[in-house]
Design a protein around this motif. Structure first.
Motif, PDB file in Angstrom:
ATOM      1  N   PHE A 112      41.948  47.981  57.020  1.00  0.00           N
ATOM      2  CA  PHE A 112      42.128  47.564  55.633  1.00  0.00           C
ATOM      3  C   PHE A 112      43.218  48.399  54.962  1.00  0.00           C
ATOM      4  N   HIS A 117      43.565  49.953  52.183  1.00  0.00           N
ATOM      5  CA  HIS A 117      43.299  51.209  51.471  1.00  0.00           C
ATOM      6  C   HIS A 117      43.011  52.379  52.420  1.00  0.00           C
ATOM      7  N   TYR A 153      43.975  54.835  45.639  1.00  0.00           N
ATOM      8  CA  TYR A 153      44.122  53.434  46.019  1.00  0.00           C
ATOM      9  C   TYR A 153      45.418  53.164  46.775  1.00  0.00           C
ATOM     10  N   ALA A 154      45.478  51.948  47.288  1.00  0.00           N
ATOM     11  CA  ALA A 154      46.666  51.524  48.035  1.00  0.00           C
ATOM     12  C   ALA A 154      47.388  50.458  47.240  1.00  0.00           C
ATOM     13  N   VAL A 213      39.980  43.454  48.236  1.00  0.00           N
ATOM     14  CA  VAL A 213      39.662  44.407  49.309  1.00  0.00           C
ATOM     15  C   VAL A 213      40.396  43.993  50.586  1.00  0.00           C
ATOM     16  N   GLY A 214      40.319  42.721  50.927  1.00  0.00           N
ATOM     17  CA  GLY A 214      40.867  42.272  52.209  1.00  0.00           C
ATOM     18  C   GLY A 214      42.117  41.427  52.109  1.00  0.00           C
ATOM     19  N   VAL A 240      50.808  38.877  54.014  1.00  0.00           N
ATOM     20  CA  VAL A 240      50.967  40.125  53.252  1.00  0.00           C
ATOM     21  C   VAL A 240      49.940  40.191  52.124  1.00  0.00           C
ATOM     22  N   HIS A 241      49.638  41.414  51.700  1.00  0.00           N
ATOM     23  CA  HIS A 241      48.587  41.607  50.693  1.00  0.00           C
ATOM     24  C   HIS A 241      48.993  41.025  49.337  1.00  0.00           C
ATOM     25  N   ASN A 242      50.294  40.883  49.101  1.00  0.00           N
ATOM     26  CA  ASN A 242      50.745  40.363  47.809  1.00  0.00           C
ATOM     27  C   ASN A 242      51.041  38.865  47.842  1.00  0.00           C
ATOM     28  N   THR A 256      51.938  43.758  40.771  1.00  0.00           N
ATOM     29  CA  THR A 256      51.466  44.708  41.789  1.00  0.00           C
ATOM     30  C   THR A 256      50.246  44.135  42.493  1.00  0.00           C
ATOM     31  N   ALA A 257      50.143  44.402  43.796  1.00  0.00           N
ATOM     32  CA  ALA A 257      48.948  44.032  44.569  1.00  0.00           C
ATOM     33  C   ALA A 257      48.360  45.310  45.139  1.00  0.00           C
ATOM     34  N   MET A 258      47.055  45.474  45.017  1.00  0.00           N
ATOM     35  CA  MET A 258      46.449  46.743  45.415  1.00  0.00           C
ATOM     36  C   MET A 258      45.066  46.544  46.031  1.00  0.00           C
ATOM     37  N   ALA A 259      44.512  47.637  46.556  1.00  0.00           N
ATOM     38  CA  ALA A 259      43.187  47.615  47.167  1.00  0.00           C
ATOM     39  C   ALA A 259      42.643  49.029  47.185  1.00  0.00           C
ATOM     40  N   ALA A 260      41.319  49.147  47.127  1.00  0.00           N
ATOM     41  CA  ALA A 260      40.719  50.477  47.209  1.00  0.00           C
ATOM     42  C   ALA A 260      39.320  50.413  47.824  1.00  0.00           C
ATOM     43  N   GLY A 261      39.124  49.506  48.781  1.00  0.00           N
ATOM     44  CA  GLY A 261      37.849  49.430  49.477  1.00  0.00           C
ATOM     45  C   GLY A 261      36.683  49.274  48.507  1.00  0.00           C
ATOM     46  N   ASP A 262      35.663  50.123  48.653  1.00  0.00           N
ATOM     47  CA  ASP A 262      34.467  50.035  47.806  1.00  0.00           C
ATOM     48  C   ASP A 262      34.773  50.292  46.334  1.00  0.00           C
ATOM     49  N   MET A 279      39.316  51.110  40.568  1.00  0.00           N
ATOM     50  CA  MET A 279      40.726  51.519  40.636  1.00  0.00           C
ATOM     51  C   MET A 279      41.654  50.493  39.978  1.00  0.00           C
ATOM     52  N   ILE A 281      41.514  51.200  36.357  1.00  0.00           N
ATOM     53  CA  ILE A 281      42.315  52.402  36.083  1.00  0.00           C
ATOM     54  C   ILE A 281      43.809  52.056  36.046  1.00  0.00           C
ATOM     55  N   GLU A 282      44.254  51.284  37.027  1.00  0.00           N
ATOM     56  CA  GLU A 282      45.665  50.892  37.080  1.00  0.00           C
ATOM     57  C   GLU A 282      46.038  50.055  35.848  1.00  0.00           C
TER      58      GLU A 282
END
Lengths: 400, 258
Positions: free
Chosen positions: A135, A137, A154-155, B75-76, B105-107, B124-130, B135, B138-139
């Motif tokens: 994943f 992150h 974060y990622a 997340v995914g 791609v994630h974006n 922006t495209a982002m991820a932070a798992g759990d 997050m 916050i962003e």
């Protein structure tokens, strides 16, 4: 947007396991690209591969173990980077430090092996943890765990603009008071997915690439980890280089082709200048994204012409290291910082004859002995996602 | 300094029947009519969910999508496309679809959103798992403090085969909100800066179980709080180790307009 201080940076790439190796590559302007060794593909592949031994992930964090995490750890352990980060953690406290890391493919190199196991055994390997390796992150979370940082983590993943945008995120986190320092950067490894994927788009060159050249015919994929430590400015770090602004924009045009006249790229560059209150004429150097694909270079050259005109010295670094995808934004910001620190305008390795359509000042060879007060570094990604990072010498240097 | 984010609109969509009852919020069906046919043909379910939710949120807030910066979190991301590409790579002769490759791609959702709306603003495209929801809030906060104006926030996910993350139950869902640095007559609620609570937060056991298997559903707390006028409510954003939360209060003008 208030500037932030860039107090430390490190990079592991095809040039070697330290920024000194990256500096040598820039000074010598000699390619570090070579035939792919890490795995086999059924077509010619010249890549920017990290060939040294990567550090082991310690037992407590084995769940994160993959090539991406190891590459990140190698950059963390390079030079004085880790001790600098630990000093900042000690000074500000673990919860005041953020970790924002960009990646495009995260642990997919290792996932590819897991999928081969899956096809054979109809289950994934017992020890393979997608959430901690595959994943997006995972690398940010690994670095935060490795350093016991508890602030925002974060990622960012916007294809090839990814790690340039982590600098924008850090500047916002610091300026909004949520963090005092942020560990940022990008990490991406070679993997079959990107080699086959770019090959399917007919974008892979079978020779070392030629950015901005009239005969350019595609890109070389690379791998790298570039990490930077950004801090709130203070008298203690007045000698550090500065991040002034990051201009961000979208092409709103196509998923994999750039805007034909570079409209989105120009918006990102102009936005960075506007945020910093600078004019185009004040910029001493532009590090181009310059992938060596036919359309990308054409689009960027038009954007540079529209924003800066034909005078500003420009160059591209992908002929040295390849296109390190999600890492390239951070890696090329670091190379630009080195150029500023050592007074050298970098060249464009691979460039022989500038495309006659381009009316901009692209340097083929490095020019040592040139002071750079202000520099811009471009990173443009799939989906038309653009970031232009505007850097300045230290407050001390500019004030002297 | 900004004291709270103004929430201008909220929208949720999902093709899953029964999810609205489980989460206790209003969920719209997936509406792909806003996606041009040329993009609809090549876009994945998560991208459609993100765009459907985002379009509704923009319409409800009365803003021009083409002029609004955006922030996408998942997340995914395009997990099923990546899954199919990784399976293809195991074959003796590999044929990667160029469209599937650039759509992995994630974006991807963020990119199609910009293409459909003609929006050249930052995205922006982002991820932070759990901790993805904590997050992304916050962003969003740091964006609005430093840039002002309005921001489109989109969170989306799809369900995956169990072998990818055994025991976890990801749902196909898209959430979207239009946030603003300043209140106006469109403001429906106010949201504080995210903070870390020093103790576990009160969460109903049913929802807790769902969030433990699908961290994106943590945004449900915030949406539930907006739906119930009254005192300031604490909306937990993450469940483990660090208990990120925000305080939410429905805007008085919104209560009187209901």
């Amino acid at each position: 947007m208030r500037p932030v201080a860039i107090t430390e940076y490190q990079c592991v790439s095809a040039a070697g396991a330290e920024i000194s190796a990256l500096l040598s590559a820039v000074v010598e302007n000699q390619t570090r690209l070579a035939p792919l060794q890490l795995f086999n593909v059924p077509f010619p592949a010249i890549v920017g591969e990290v060939t040294g031994v990567l550090p082991e992930i310690r037992d407590e964090l084995k769940r994160y173990d993959c090539r991406n995490a190891r590459l990140a750890l190698a950059a963390l352990e390079a030079g004085h980077f880790r001790s600098s980060v630990e000093a900042v953690i000690e000074w500000y406290g673990t919860d005041r430090i953020g970790v924002v890391i960009g990646t495009s493919t995260s642990g997919i190199y290792n996932s590819e092996s897991a999928y081969r196991f899956f096809v054979e055994h109809r289950k994934m390997p017992d020890d393979y943890r997608f959430m901690h390796r595959h994943f997006i992150h995972a690398t940010a979370e690994f670095l935060a765990s490795e350093l016991a940082i508890t602030g925002p983590c974060y990622a960012v993943s916007t294809a090839c603009s990814t790690s340039a945008k982590t600098l924008a995120v850090a500047q916002r986190l610091i300026n909004s008071g949520l963090c005092d320092a942020v560990l940022v950067g990008g990490v991406d490894t070679l993997c079959r997915l990107t080699l086959f994927g770019f090959n399917s788009l007919e974008l892979v060159a079978d020779q070392p690439c030629q950015p901005m050249d009239e005969n350019r015919n595609g890109i070389n994929i690379g791998e790298a980890a570039g990490l930077l430590l950004l801090e709130t400015p203070s008298s203690d770090n007045a000698s550090a280089m500065q991040l002034l602004a990051v201009g961000e924009s979208c092409d709103a045009h196509h998923m994999s082709a750039p805007h034909p006249t570079g409209e989105g790229a120009a918006l990102a560059m102009q936005s960075a200048l506007d945020m910093a209150g600078l004019t185009a004429a004040q910029i001493d150097y532009v590090n181009l994204h310059a992938t060596a694909s036919r359309l990308n270079d054409l689009s960027e050259a038009q954007a540079i012409d529209n924003v800066f005109g034909s005078e500003v010295p420009c160059s591209g670094m992908k002929g040295l290291l390849g296109h390190t995808l999600g890492a390239c934004g951070a890696v090329e910001v670091i190379a630009t910082l080195l150029a500023m620190e050592y007074d050298i305008l970098p060249g464009t390795c691979g460039l022989q004859t500038l495309d006659p359509q381009f009316h901009i000042n692209v340097l083929a060879e490095p020019r040592p002995g040139t002071n750079i007060d202000y520099a811009m570094s471009n990173a443009f990604g799939f989906g038309g996602n653009n970031a232009s990072v505007l850097l300045a010498q230290s407050q001390q240097h500019l004030g002297s | 300094m900004m004291s709270s984010m103004a929430i201008q609109s909220v929208s949720v969509c999902s093709p899953e029947h029964g999810l609205a009852n489980q989460l206790g919020i209003t969920i719209n069906p997936l509406d792909i009519s806003c996606i041009p046919a040329s993009i609809r043909r090549r876009s994945s379910l998560p991208t459609r969910l993100a765009i459907s939710a985002a379009m509704t949120a923009c319409e409800q807030a009365g803003i021009k999508a083409s002029e609004t910066p955006s922030l996408f979190a998942s997340v995914g991301g395009e997990m099923l496309i990546t899954d199919q590409l990784c399976l293809e790579l195991t074959k003796p002769v590999v044929h990667i679809s160029p469209t599937q490759f650039h759509n992995s791609v994630h974006n991807t959702a963020a990119a199609y959103w910009s293409i459909i709306t003609g929006c050249q603003q930052a995205s922006t495209a982002m991820a932070a798992g759990d901790h993805t929801i904590a997050m992304v809030i916050i962003e969003a906060w740091s964006w609005l403090v430093t840039n002002g104006g309005k921001l489109l926030l989109v969170c989306y996910e799809e369900s995956w085969p169990d072998y990818i993350d055994p025991g976890n139950g990801y749902h196909s869902i898209g959430y979207a909100m239009v946030l603003s640095a300043e209140s106006d007559d469109k403001t429906i609620a106010h949201c504080s800066c995210p903070y870390v609570s020093d103790q576990p937060l009160q969460i109903t056991s049913g929802l807790k179980k769902l969030i433990m298997c699908d961290p994106l559903l943590a945004l449900t707390h915030l949406f539930q709080a907006i739906a119930k006028p009254g005192d300031v409510k604490v909306a937990p954003l993450s469940l483990d180790s660090r208990y990120w939360a925000v305080d939410v209060q429905v805007a008085s003008s919104h209560i009187s307009a209901r």
